[in-house]
Design a protein around this motif. Structure first.
Motif: not given
Length: 455
Positions: A18-27, A63-68, A85-95
């Protein structure tokens, strides 16, 4: 070991969902996310807030997303953290990940988020390792042990004792400044009492590893016995399903069958083995050899015998052959529906637990499960019971013990303060290795390389 780079990775499992969560961390995490986000200006928003919008590559909507948002230092890594938090398509996540990398982020290495949490003081090293154990936990008990360690576990106890040992080390160091005056600032009796307390704690923790490790890995429980004793029938009864082939022909099971059984939150890895007898053919020879190999690797041995067929001397001979020092042993009389309960009288060796059942009729199977749990765990697993599950911690504790022994020898056969201080520092070094007061880049790389990417 620290890095100025902002890192990015997928933190949810790969695969369509349903969703994939992509995380960023840093300055620069917030600025990088903001550069591809069409919505509110993320650089002007409060920490711990959610924002709906679009991820865009130029004019193209991905994609339409929710950003935390988690603004430093109020985050897992104590850096700026953004989770998309984006839709869980591998294509969308990699994009999205490719776009963020083009905007300046770097692909995260395994465990790099937790490594940063450790380096920035959010977790000590043993707590960081507990994160990996928590992710890998597949039973209630493994989860409980990992959570206890994540919340501080034995590191709190060790740190308190370590601080007291540091105090004595500083007092002995002070004595070196007054060597010519022959004065003692560190009370040797109090130091011995502290060493005794530390040894008591360390000994308890080392002993806990045996149980802690099997809880983490699952308890290897070998079902052994002669052909036609009913081992496969018992496996099916314990699992409450027809997993193993059951036949009246002796030697039906030629290879080992392994299944998982959860009893009160503990995983028992049940291993049904070939019957132990003089093999009738080459294939059965291999099966019996595998049985003996599995028995040697077992954490708990369940010996099943046919109460209607075997004599008492035969039963005792089997037990003598199979029993291994330090391995809990449960003797199970099967097919009790065919014999008189009072006719079976056994004087079993010390350390052997006994129960009678009928695997075919599923009689006393719940009693057997209860006995397996009591033999393997008993009352050792409580919410506040501290347990070691990591071999690295055990080795550090053992080296601490050896260093403390040298300190004790220095107290019994008095040595100069400089030698005493040296031995105490060695003990402090090994204690510090557990929680991370003492680290090397090689050690950290070895620990965090075993994490999954995105954590």
């Amino acid at each position: 070991m620290t890095s100025e780079h902002t890192i990015v990775a997928l933190s949810t499992p790969t695969g369509i969902g349903a969703i994939g969560v992509i995380r960023l961390s840093g300055k620069d995490a917030i600025q990088i996310a903001n550069s591809v986000f069409a919505g509110k200006d993320l650089t002007k928003q409060e920490s711990h807030t959610l924002h709906f919008g679009l991820i865009k590559d130029g004019d193209s909507v991905i994609d339409e997303v929710v950003v935390s948002l988690f603004v430093a230092p109020k985050s897992y890594t104590k850096e700026n953290v953004v989770e998309i938090s984006c839709h869980g398509s591998n294509f969308i996540i990699q994009q999205i990940i490719s776009l963020l990398i083009r905007k300046g982020a770097h692909a995260a290495k395994p465990g790099e988020f937790t490594l940063r949490a450790f380096l920035n003081g959010s977790l000590d090293l043993s707590q960081a390792e507990a994160v990996a154990d928590l992710i890998a936990s597949d039973s209630q008990a493994a989860h409980q042990v990992a959570m206890n360690q994540l919340r501080g576990g034995f590191s709190n106890e060790l740190n308190e004792l370590r601080e007291q040992l540091i105090h004595f080390a500083s007092m002995i160091e002070l004595e070196l400044d007054f060597a010519e005056e022959d004065v003692e600032f560190a009370n040797r009796d109090q130091l011995q009492a502290l060493i005794n307390r530390i040894k008591l704690v360390i000994g308890k923790l080392i002993r806990s590893f045996e149980l802690g490790n099997v809880i983490k890995q699952g308890i290897n429980t070998v079902i052994a016995g002669r052909p036609n004793a009913g081992k496969s029938t018992l496996l099916n009864a314990l699992l409450n399903e027809e997993r193993a082939i059951v036949s009246s022909i002796a030697g039906t099971t030629r290879d080992t069958i392994e299944e998982l059984l959860n009893i009160n939150g503990i995983n028992f890895r049940l291993i049904d083995t070939a019957g132990i007898r003089e093999a009738q053919d080459a294939i059965e020879v291999i099966g019996v050899e595998k049985t003996m190999e599995k028995i040697s690797q077992s954490a708990l041995l369940l010996y099943l015998f046919d109460a209607a067929e075997l004599s008492v001397p035969e039963i005792l001979s089997d037990i003598s052959r199979l029993q291994k020092p330090g391995v809990p042993f449960v003797a199970v009389a099967n097919k009790m529906d065919l014999v008189d309960q009072d006719s079976l009288s056994l004087a079993l060796p010390n350390g052997v637990q006994f129960i009678s059942i009928s695997a075919k009729e599923k009689s006393h199977i719940d009693d057997l499960k209860h006995l397996l749990y009591e033999v393997a765990v008993g009352d050792q697993l409580t919410e506040n019971h501290t347990m070691v599950t990591n071999i690295r911690h055990v080795e550090a504790l053992q080296r601490t013990q050896e260093a403390l022994l040298q300190v004790e020898l220095g107290l019994v056969n008095p040595v100069t303060s400089d030698f005493l201080a040296m031995d105490i520092k060695q003990a402090l070094h090994y204690l510090g290795e557990i929680t991370g007061q003492v680290t090397t880049d090689d050690l950290l790389e070895n620990i965090f390389s075993k994490f999954c990417i995105g954590k």
